[in-house]
Design an enzyme around this catalytic site. Structure first.
Site, PDB file in Angstrom:
ATOM      1  N   GLY A 174       0.829  -1.190   0.000  1.00 51.89           N
ATOM      2  CA  GLY A 174       0.000   0.000   0.000  1.00 51.89           C
ATOM      3  C   GLY A 174       0.864   1.240   0.000  1.00 51.89           C
TER       4      GLY A 174
ATOM      5  CD  GLN B 148       3.529   6.156   2.200  1.00 52.85           C
ATOM      6  OE1 GLN B 148       2.489   5.587   1.898  1.00 52.85           O
ATOM      7  NE2 GLN B 148       4.588   5.526   2.679  1.00 52.85           N
TER       8      GLN B 148
ATOM      9  CB  CYS C  11       6.067   2.807   7.078  1.00 52.74           C
ATOM     10  SG  CYS C  11       5.383   4.217   6.169  1.00 52.74           S
ATOM     11  CG  LEU C  12       6.648   1.506   1.117  1.00 50.91           C
ATOM     12  CD1 LEU C  12       6.023   1.723  -0.259  1.00 50.91           C
ATOM     13  CD2 LEU C  12       7.596   0.326   1.098  1.00 50.91           C
TER      14      LEU C  12
ATOM     15  CG  HIS D 173       0.298   1.457   7.383  1.00 46.50           C
ATOM     16  ND1 HIS D 173       1.307   1.139   8.266  1.00 46.50           N
ATOM     17  CD2 HIS D 173       0.894   2.195   6.395  1.00 46.50           C
ATOM     18  CE1 HIS D 173       2.449   1.656   7.843  1.00 46.50           C
ATOM     19  NE2 HIS D 173       2.226   2.287   6.696  1.00 46.50           N
ATOM     20  CD  GLU D 174      -0.626   2.567   2.887  1.00 47.70           C
ATOM     21  OE1 GLU D 174      -0.266   3.747   2.728  1.00 47.70           O
ATOM     22  OE2 GLU D 174       0.192   1.635   3.049  1.00 47.70           O
TER      23      GLU D 174
ATOM     24  CG  HIS E   8       0.800   7.298   5.262  1.00 45.11           C
ATOM     25  ND1 HIS E   8       1.975   7.856   5.725  1.00 45.11           N
ATOM     26  CD2 HIS E   8       1.048   5.964   5.112  1.00 45.11           C
ATOM     27  CE1 HIS E   8       2.898   6.903   5.852  1.00 45.11           C
ATOM     28  NE2 HIS E   8       2.360   5.756   5.493  1.00 45.11           N
TER      29      HIS E   8
END
Length: 202
Positions: free
Chosen positions: A67, A72, A112-113, A155-156, A159
Site C-alpha cells: 500500500g 508519500q 512503512c516505505l 495504515h494508509e 497517512h
C-alpha cells in the site's frame, strides 16, 4: 506499507511515468505530518489523477509494498492504493471515509516505505473496517475488510491524517541505529514545522 510476504502479485517495476522516480518520501519530509485535502471534484476522470495513481503503483511495486498513500509521493490528497495477493485486491481509494469496528486491540506487524528499516510486531489496529470511497472516475463504493486487509487500510488512511505507524508502536524502546535515526529525523522535522508556525504568527 511494507510487504507482508514474498508473494507480491505484480511483475517487474517500471519507472514512474510522471517523474521518472521510484522512491517515496521519508519521515524528514514535513508533508508526511500534514492532514491531506480531498481530491478536487474536477480531478475525477482526469489524466492528472490517472497519472498520479500510476506513479503510486510504480513506487509501491518497486519498493515491494502492499500500500502507499499520496502524501508519500509528495501529494497532499486524500488518496491511497493497496494490493496484496489473497489479502486485498488491487484497489484505488479516493477520498475514503473509514468506519472502524471493534476495539483497536489487535496486535500485528507493520513497516512503512517512509520509515525504512523500522518494523514492529506490536502495532494495535481495529479488527475490521468499512470504507466508503470513490474510484478514479468518481464512482462510489462501500466495502468491509477484515484482518490484514483492514490493517493495510488503517495504515494508509493514517497517512492521510499526518500519522505514522511508529506513533502507535507499542513495542519497548530498543537501542537500534535505525530507530535512533528515525526518531532523530522526526524530531528535526517537528522542530522545523514548529519554527515555521512560530514565524507565521510573528
Amino acid at each position: 506499507m511494507g510487504r507482508f510476504d514474498e508473494n507480491f502479485p505484480f511483475g517487474e517495476a517500471r519507472v514512474s511515468i510522471v517523474t521518472g522516480s521510484r522512491t517515496t518520501l521519508q519521515i524528514e519530509e514535513s508533508i508526511l505530518r500534514m492532514v491531506a485535502k480531498p481530491v478536487p471534484e474536477e480531478m475525477f476522470g482526469s489524466e492528472t489523477l490517472h497519472r498520479l495513481v500510476e506513479e503510486m503503483w510504480m513506487c509501491m511495486i518497486d519498493a515491494g509494498g502492499v500500500g502507499i498513500a499520496a502524501p508519500q509521493v509528495g501529494i497532499a490528497w486524500r488518496l491511497f492504493i493497496g494490493a496484496a495477493s489473497n489479502i486485498l485486491p488491487s484497489t484505488v481509494f479516493v477520498n475514503p471515509e473509514v468506519e472502524f469496528h471493534g476495539a483497536a486491540d489487535v496486535l500485528g506487524e507493520e513497516g512503512c516505505l517512509s520509515v525504512p528499516g523500522w518494523r514492529s510486531a506490536k502495532v494495535l489496529r481495529h479488527p475490521k473496517v468499512t470504507v466508503r470511497y470513490r474510484d478514479m472516475d468518481g464512482g462510489a463504493h462501500e466495502e468491509t475488510f477484515e484482518g490484514l486487509a483492514a490493517r493495510v487500510i488503517q495504515h494508509e488512511n493514517d497517512h492521510l491524517n499526518g500519522k505514522l505507524f511508529i506513533d502507535i508502536d507499542a513495542s519497548p524502546d530498543v537501542d537500534d541505529p535505525l530507530r535512533r535515526r528515525a526518531l532523530r529525523a522526526m524530531a528535526e522535522m517537528e522542530a522545523r514545522a514548529k519554527a515555521v508556525a512560530e514565524g507565521e504568527r510573528v
